[in-house]
Write an enzyme that holds these catalytic residues in place. Structure first.
Site, PDB file in Angstrom:
ATOM      1  N   ASP A   1       0.905  -1.137   0.000  1.00  0.00           N
ATOM      2  CA  ASP A   1       0.000   0.000   0.000  1.00  0.00           C
ATOM      3  C   ASP A   1       0.948   1.191   0.000  1.00  0.00           C
ATOM      4  O   ASP A   1       1.530   1.527   1.039  1.00  0.00           O
ATOM      5  CB  ASP A   1      -0.888   0.009   1.254  1.00  0.00           C
ATOM      6  CG  ASP A   1      -1.908   1.138   1.178  1.00  0.00           C
ATOM      7  OD1 ASP A   1      -1.547   2.210   0.668  1.00  0.00           O
ATOM      8  OD2 ASP A   1      -3.039   0.946   1.626  1.00  0.00           O
ATOM      9  N   HIS A   2       1.151   1.791  -1.169  1.00  0.00           N
ATOM     10  CA  HIS A   2       2.257   2.751  -1.266  1.00  0.00           C
ATOM     11  C   HIS A   2       2.047   3.970  -0.361  1.00  0.00           C
ATOM     12  O   HIS A   2       3.006   4.682  -0.067  1.00  0.00           O
ATOM     13  CB  HIS A   2       2.529   3.152  -2.717  1.00  0.00           C
ATOM     14  CG  HIS A   2       1.480   4.036  -3.305  1.00  0.00           C
ATOM     15  ND1 HIS A   2       0.392   3.553  -3.976  1.00  0.00           N
ATOM     16  CD2 HIS A   2       1.346   5.379  -3.305  1.00  0.00           C
ATOM     17  CE1 HIS A   2      -0.366   4.556  -4.357  1.00  0.00           C
ATOM     18  NE2 HIS A   2       0.191   5.681  -3.965  1.00  0.00           N
TER      19      HIS A   2
ATOM     20  N   HIS B   1      -5.861   2.698   1.081  1.00  0.00           N
ATOM     21  CA  HIS B   1      -5.113   3.855   1.600  1.00  0.00           C
ATOM     22  C   HIS B   1      -5.834   4.549   2.761  1.00  0.00           C
ATOM     23  O   HIS B   1      -5.229   4.868   3.783  1.00  0.00           O
ATOM     24  CB  HIS B   1      -4.894   4.903   0.502  1.00  0.00           C
ATOM     25  CG  HIS B   1      -4.313   4.336  -0.753  1.00  0.00           C
ATOM     26  ND1 HIS B   1      -3.310   3.394  -0.743  1.00  0.00           N
ATOM     27  CD2 HIS B   1      -4.583   4.569  -2.051  1.00  0.00           C
ATOM     28  CE1 HIS B   1      -3.008   3.091  -1.991  1.00  0.00           C
ATOM     29  NE2 HIS B   1      -3.755   3.774  -2.796  1.00  0.00           N
TER      30      HIS B   1
HETATM   31  N1  LIG Z   1       0.704   2.163 -12.728  1.00  0.00           N
HETATM   32  C1  LIG Z   1       0.600   2.584 -11.490  1.00  0.00           C
HETATM   33  O1  LIG Z   1       0.929   3.733 -11.159  1.00  0.00           O
HETATM   34  C2  LIG Z   1       0.085   1.645 -10.409  1.00  0.00           C
HETATM   35  C3  LIG Z   1      -0.179   2.182  -9.125  1.00  0.00           C
HETATM   36  C4  LIG Z   1      -0.610   1.311  -8.123  1.00  0.00           C
HETATM   37  C5  LIG Z   1      -0.770  -0.037  -8.401  1.00  0.00           C
HETATM   38  N2  LIG Z   1      -0.526  -0.519  -9.661  1.00  0.00           N
HETATM   39  C6  LIG Z   1      -0.689  -1.955  -9.880  1.00  0.00           C
HETATM   40  O2  LIG Z   1       0.517  -2.451 -10.451  1.00  0.00           O
HETATM   41  C7  LIG Z   1       0.232  -3.521 -11.330  1.00  0.00           C
HETATM   42  C8  LIG Z   1       0.799  -3.192 -12.701  1.00  0.00           C
HETATM   43  O3  LIG Z   1       0.175  -2.018 -13.184  1.00  0.00           O
HETATM   44  P1  LIG Z   1       0.695  -1.245 -14.471  1.00  0.00           P
HETATM   45  O4  LIG Z   1       0.009   0.068 -14.463  1.00  0.00           O
HETATM   46  O5  LIG Z   1       2.181  -1.252 -14.540  1.00  0.00           O
HETATM   47  O6  LIG Z   1       0.085  -2.140 -15.642  1.00  0.00           O
HETATM   48  P2  LIG Z   1       0.457  -2.125 -17.190  1.00  0.00           P
HETATM   49  O7  LIG Z   1       1.072  -0.823 -17.576  1.00  0.00           O
HETATM   50  O8  LIG Z   1      -0.736  -2.592 -17.914  1.00  0.00           O
HETATM   51  O9  LIG Z   1       1.614  -3.232 -17.302  1.00  0.00           O
HETATM   52  C9  LIG Z   1       1.353  -4.586 -17.180  1.00  0.00           C
HETATM   53  C10 LIG Z   1       2.616  -5.377 -17.429  1.00  0.00           C
HETATM   54  O10 LIG Z   1       2.275  -6.759 -17.485  1.00  0.00           O
HETATM   55  C11 LIG Z   1       2.668  -7.282 -18.746  1.00  0.00           C
HETATM   56  N3  LIG Z   1       1.709  -8.282 -19.198  1.00  0.00           N
HETATM   57  C12 LIG Z   1       0.382  -8.141 -19.343  1.00  0.00           C
HETATM   58  N4  LIG Z   1      -0.164  -9.309 -19.716  1.00  0.00           N
HETATM   59  C13 LIG Z   1       0.861 -10.188 -19.804  1.00  0.00           C
HETATM   60  C14 LIG Z   1       0.949 -11.562 -20.099  1.00  0.00           C
HETATM   61  N5  LIG Z   1      -0.135 -12.280 -20.433  1.00  0.00           N
HETATM   62  N6  LIG Z   1       2.144 -12.161 -20.064  1.00  0.00           N
HETATM   63  C15 LIG Z   1       3.251 -11.443 -19.760  1.00  0.00           C
HETATM   64  N7  LIG Z   1       3.251 -10.142 -19.464  1.00  0.00           N
HETATM   65  C16 LIG Z   1       2.064  -9.528 -19.485  1.00  0.00           C
HETATM   66  C17 LIG Z   1       2.680  -6.087 -19.677  1.00  0.00           C
HETATM   67  O11 LIG Z   1       3.456  -6.385 -20.792  1.00  0.00           O
HETATM   68  P3  LIG Z   1       3.187  -5.642 -22.208  1.00  0.00           P
HETATM   69  O12 LIG Z   1       4.004  -4.407 -22.134  1.00  0.00           O
HETATM   70  O13 LIG Z   1       3.687  -6.615 -23.199  1.00  0.00           O
HETATM   71  O14 LIG Z   1       1.703  -5.400 -22.305  1.00  0.00           O
HETATM   72  C18 LIG Z   1       3.302  -5.064 -18.767  1.00  0.00           C
HETATM   73  O15 LIG Z   1       4.679  -5.306 -18.607  1.00  0.00           O
HETATM   74  C19 LIG Z   1      -1.281  -3.684 -11.310  1.00  0.00           C
HETATM   75  O16 LIG Z   1      -1.601  -4.642 -10.332  1.00  0.00           O
HETATM   76  C20 LIG Z   1      -1.776  -2.319 -10.865  1.00  0.00           C
HETATM   77  O17 LIG Z   1      -3.030  -2.382 -10.259  1.00  0.00           O
HETATM   78  C21 LIG Z   1      -0.103   0.303 -10.656  1.00  0.00           C
END
Ligand SMILES: NC(=O)c1ccc[n+]([C@@H]2O[C@H](COP(=O)([O-])OP(=O)(O)OC[C@H]3O[C@@H](n4cnc5c(N)ncnc54)[C@H](OP(=O)(O)O)[C@@H]3O)[C@@H](O)[C@H]2O)c1
Length: 503
Positions: free
Chosen positions: A180-181, A243
């Site tokens: 939980d950042h 949060h």
């Molecule tokens: N972004 C934020 O600021 C943030 C904040 C809080 C929490 N989170 C959490 O962090 C996690 C990641 O979020 P994100 O925003 O980074 O998501 P994202 O930008 O959609 O990235 C998802 C990652 O997973 C990979 N991926 C998706 N499907 C795949 C598969 N079938 N096999 C292998 N790789 C696959 C994607 O690769 P490709 O590039 O090839 O699609 C990408 O590297 C989630 O649980 C989200 O809720 C994110």
């Protein structure tokens, strides 16, 4: 440095937004501060075909873009030489065999092979990744293993339980790090110091002196590109369940026996257990929800929520929640906690206001004219954007007449401790590497907060989402929620030092 062990950090989802925006800059900062062991290695696991060199090049570009620091290329080279890329789909068992072989090759020979599995992946893949770690035997190979989960941990209590059961087959609670950042933010960590290292605050932190507590976490931004996720989640699941419950728990918890992970987490859970139970019928009395329509924020035209990308045209997902909670324990009896959070609100701000009881106004009732109406004493913990703590009290305006105004003493975190306080992810990654679970969410906490969120969301099935204009403090019913108790929301005020910081 002696206490930092080498490990292999495997990031699942290494081409994603979170890795680029947060994890790579955090790893760079840890390398800069010599907080990564020289034998630590990082494996970027994702599905696009890439060479190590290509991934390192892209990682540098992201770090330059998202780090607050100017990149030192000698430090970057050191970090880059530690990074490897493994292409695979999350569901592909063969990819995990390749991963196992890669880890065998790169991990420190003399120190076992410690591993951190960081799931920066869409939550729908958490189960598949854990299953594949088991099938490939990666969770059991030599050295310690820790597994890190990003939020959301489940969509409701039932799905969270199911996910937890899957993980528990292979990992013990002391190996599981649920992020939980908010807990990595400096001012959130400062809450315990403020409360328990300062007798002046400690002694008045109770029902005798505190009238109520307000917690506001407001965003000026909308949902950006996260429509797909957000439309299924809404503000309750996205912000309140995690949060905001953490902020309530840290504000309300009792002092713990020791400052260690288990003791702190135990006290926090007790707070959630003390929240007064309510029925679905009560939900619409104690909470309201809204959704933004089109309008302007800071002179910028913005779309209605329903017109955002990947949002259903008839969506009734809430982008704003206001809520009243009662904590039925000795310290907080009859001291309500009012919470509000939302997107496209008037400004970006996160703060906790402790609102103290007022004196009877006998002395100043007749002969004092009020410059702006005497507000109660308040202690405001400002989590963002300008980190700090303010104490509001009444003071006499200079002059012959008795005129009273509200003034604030501001503690500016950055002015005293300097800029570049560690980003939450630097702190959290470092804690995973060093095995400190204090700032991570325990299963008990997840369970209790989902119970609460589920009850609220079930109660909402009886009513309808209401609408608010962007650039406001949300739906008017949020004002009514607090006003019917004879109180009001205090609009966040920019501290005096915000101009100094240029914020
Ligand atoms: N972004 C934020 O600021 C943030 C904040 C809080 C929490 N989170 C959490 O962090 C996690 C990641 O979020 P994100 O925003 O980074 O998501 P994202 O930008 O959609 O990235 C998802 C990652 O997973 C990979 N991926 C998706 N499907 C795949 C598969 N079938 N096999 C292998 N790789 C696959 C994607 O690769 P490709 O590039 O090839 O699609 C990408 O590297 C989630 O649980 C989200 O809720 C994110």
């Amino acid at each position: 440095m002696e206490t930092i062990e080498p490990c292999v950090i495997i990031i699942f989802g290494a081409t994603g937004d979170l890795t680029n925006r947060k994890l790579l800059p955090a790893l760079y900062k840890l390398e800069l501060d010599s907080l990564l062991h020289k034998d630590t290695r990082i494996v970027a696991f994702a599905r696009k075909p890439k060479s190590n060199e290509q991934f390192r090049k892209e990682a540098l570009a992201s770090t330059k873009k998202f780090s607050k620091l100017i990149i030192n290329y000698d430090v970057w080279k050191k970090l880059a030489s530690k990074i490897f890329y493994q292409k695979s789909e999350f569901q592909d068992a063969e990819g995990y065999n390749k991963l196992r072989n890669l880890i065998k090759k790169i991990c420190a020979k003399n120190a076992g092979c410690n591993k951190i599995f960081y799931l920066a992946a869409p939550p729908g893949f958490f189960g598949a990744i854990i299953d594949n770690l088991r099938i490939s035997g990666l969770n059991e190979s030599s050295g310690w293993s820790r597994v890190v989960f990003e939020k959301p941990f489940g969509h409701d209590l039932e799905s969270a339980k199911k996910l937890n059961e899957t993980i528990k087959k292979d990992f013990n609670e002391n190996q599981i790090y649920r992020i939980d950042h908010y807990l990595g933010k400096e001012l959130v960590q400062n809450l315990l110091v403020l409360r328990f290292a300062n007798p002046i605050f400690d002694s008045i932190w109770n029902k005798r002196y505190i009238d109520h507590v307000q917690i506001t976490v407001a965003e000026e931004l909308g949902i950006e590109t996260r429509g797909d996720y957000y439309d299924k989640a809404g503000a309750l699941r996205d912000m309140v369940q995690n949060h905001m419950m953490q902020l309530v728990a840290l504000t309300a918890m009792e002092p713990c026996v020791k400052l260690d992970a288990d003791d702190i987490r135990e006290e926090k859970v007790k707070v959630l257990r003390s929240i007064r139970t309510f029925s679905s019928k009560d939900v619409n009395e104690m909470s309201v929800r809204g959704q933004y329509v089109s309008g302007t924020v800071n002179n910028k035209k913005v779309k209605a929520y329903k017109d955002e990308e990947k949002v259903a045209k008839n969506s009734d997902t809430e982008t704003f929640v206001a809520l009243k909670l009662n904590i039925d324990n000795w310290r907080w009896a009859n001291v309500p906690f009012y919470l509000r959070t939302g997107k496209r609100l008037k400004e970006r701000v996160a703060e906790i206001s402790i609102v103290f009881k007022q004196n009877p106004e006998i002395l100043f009732n007749n002969n004092a004219s009020r410059a702006s109406g005497i507000e109660p004493n308040m202690l405001i913990i400002r989590i963002q954007p300008e980190e700090g703590i303010s104490l509001q009290f009444a003071a006499k305006v200079p002059g012959r007449k008795m005129v009273i105004d509200n003034v604030r003493m501001d503690f500016c975190h950055e002015c005293i401790f300097g800029p570049n306080t560690p980003d939450a992810y630097e702190k959290l990654l470092y804690d995973v590497i060093s095995g400190d679970q204090t700032l991570f969410t325990s299963w008990d906490m997840v369970e209790h907060s989902w119970e609460l969120a589920d009850k609220i969301s079930n109660g909402w099935k009886r009513g309808k989402v209401l609408y608010y204009n962007p650039g406001t403090w949300g739906i008017q019913e949020a004002d009514k929620l607090i006003e019917k108790d004879g109180r009001k929301w205090y609009e966040p005020k920019k501290p005096y030092y915000s101009a100094l910081l240029g914020k």
